[in-house]
Design a protein around this motif. Structure first.
Motif: not given
Length: 525
Positions: A420-435
């Motif tokens: 348990h502690g701190t964390g990080s995440m990085a996403n690249k070139n992401t395409l999100v489709a929402i309906t």
């Protein structure tokens, strides 16, 4: 494979109902008798038990063994990363079920079969080349698989025409499998040490392997059984399958039911193969997408700097896309007057995601989640269909980043993970489709359903600080393995993140819609 079982069972069922060509030892039931389902179940069981020999005159093969010339199954999405090419498959013990239930719904034209097996065995020739559980695997030769405590459920959806049934859809569910072991002979050109090591790893992690390839086996089995059963149904009339005369036949004479049972056993063999195949998925930025929707609605809101479009203008969707984009970029600060939060960062107090089914074997408990760069998309398209009340958004991000506090304990990619502690995440070139599926009442829109798809992501990098009570060597090793196999991790938890994000987004968007009329959003209809 399950579908194949279904088809075989149905073939037997149909054949047995045909009074002339079916062997006299196959029981038959009358659809009008009060205890038809009981009779039918016993008849199918009786028929399948007789399939230790073939009945070529009615097109029914032997089920002990059931021989399949060739089956090709595509690669899985996580544990099984290779195409499976099997030949000369022999399945045994299909006639040795411990219980079997069959039910025909004549109103809905649906046939249900459920069979339980203490064991089913497979012998085959294989040719494989790829990776399994992150380990290389290559070779060709004989192999075998042993499965235990199998519960197979089959559903055949039929249609009727000219006194004949036809299968229009087949579903097979491998509802339970208590255990399985598999062995590939001659892996790595006969290197016994390497071969034994890979076989041992597969069997120690059989549940992960099973989950990843179930879908492929089900599809293959369904195609085989669909073809076989429809061929049989084309030759036998409904009247021959289910007696409709006034005489109610004794249960022991339920010819049609026993036929179905025989087919069931054949289908059981398919489910076992199905056990090898199951798939999984994952996605994280669903919440972001829902907030995007809110922004769309707010284009017509009191915030004076938010652009507004009229549904009657010819270029409405182009205007809407631009308006949503402009509104989004202004969310580097909150707009409390319309209930819109700050998107730089977007803060979520807590998110809980259930364990996956293959790579991620632990619940993910995140707190103080902060999503950054939500206003820095490179393209955004919005479309509103007023006839169906559906709003579609498509947003492309060069980069998204997240920070959070975490608490995890379980396994990931066969490795233990705890901390348990701190964390990080990085996403690249992401395409999100929402309906967004909306309904309109009293000049207000309401969200009734939200769908989000993470349709593209080229890479993500994640880091958990303080794993294993701060053991840097162990932490670095686990973080490196996760990032080297990020696609497997990503695919396994996509659905959990989508569901959690959908709930957050729907809550925010619904709150905004309750304050703003449809006319304020899109002009008068």
């Amino acid at each position: 494979m399950k579908s194949m079982m279904y088809f075989l069972i149905i073939l037997i069922f149909i054949a047995s109902c045909v009074s002339n060509p079916l062997p006299p030892s196959f029981p038959k039931c009358n659809r009008k008798q009060a205890d038809f389902d009981d009779c039918f179940s016993k008849a199918v069981a009786d028929t399948i038990s007789q399939l230790k020999q073939a009945y070529p005159k009615v097109g029914i093969p032997s089920l002990n063994p059931l021989v399949i010339p060739e089956v090709t199954i595509g690669a899985g999405t996580s544990a099984v990363q290779f195409t499976q090419n099997f030949k000369n498959i022999k399945i045994t013990k299909l006639t040795d079920f411990t219980s079997l239930k069959a039910k025909m719904n004549f109103d809905k034209k649906v046939l249900y079969i459920e069979a339980e097996y203490p064991e089913i065995n497979f012998d085959f020739e294989y040719d494989i080349d790829g990776k399994i559980l992150m380990l290389p695997i290559t070779g060709k030769g004989p192999g075998l698989m042993h499965t235990e405590q199998i519960l197979l459920k089959l559903t055949f959806n039929l249609e009727e025409s000219n006194n004949h049934y036809k299968v229009v859809q087949t579903k097979a569910i491998y509802d339970k499998i208590g255990h399985f072991t598999i062995h590939f002979d001659n892996l790595f050109n006969g290197d016994k040490v390497l071969g034994d090591n890979v076989n041992n790893v597969i069997n120690e992690n059989w549940k992960d392997v099973l989950v990843d390839v179930k879908g492929g086996y089900e599809d293959a089995g369904a195609a085989v059984f669909h073809s076989i059963f429809n061929n049989l149904l084309a030759q036998v009339t409904i009247s021959e399958i289910f007696a409709v005369d006034k005489q109610v036949v004794n249960r022991k004479k339920c010819l049609c039911q026993s036929t179905i049972l025989c087919l069931l056993r054949s289908s059981n063999m398919v489910p076992i193969l199905v056990v090898l195949f199951i798939g999984s998925c994952l996605s994280t930025p669903l919440r972001t997408s829902k907030y995007f929707l809110k922004n769309l609605a707010e284009q017509n809101f009191p915030a004076s700097s938010f652009p507004k479009c009229n549904r009657k203008q010819a270029d409405f969707n182009d205007c809407l896309s631009n308006a949503v984009a402009v509104t989004f970029r202004q969310l580097k600060q909150p707009h409390p007057e319309v209930g819109l939060p700050n998107f730089e960062p977007l803060t979520l107090p807590q998110v809980n995601i259930a364990a996956g089914t293959t790579a991620v074997h632990f619940s993910q408990n995140f707190k103080n989640v902060k999503a950054n760069k939500l206003t820095e998309f490179s393209s955004l398209k919005a479309k509103m269909d007023f006839d169906t009340n559906i709003l579609n958004l498509e947003i492309y991000y060069p980069e998204l980043s997240f920070t959070f506090d975490y608490d995890v304990d379980g396994k990931i990619l066969v490795l233990p993970i705890k901390g348990h502690g701190t964390g990080s995440m990085a996403n690249k070139n992401t395409l999100v489709a929402i309906t967004y599926h909306l309904e309109e009442k009293n000049n207000h829109y309401k969200v009734v359903n939200t769908e989000m798809m993470y349709t593209k992501m080229e890479n993500f990098h994640i880091n958990f600080d303080n794993l294993f009570d701060g053991d840097k060597a162990l932490s670095d090793n686990v973080n490196n393995v996760i990032n080297e196999n990020w696609r497997d991790v990503f695919n396994d938890v996509k659905s959990g993140y989508e569901e959690a994000g959908a709930k957050v987004a729907e809550s925010v968007f619904s709150s905004l819609l309750s304050k703003v009329t449809a006319s304020e959003l899109f002009g008068e209809p």
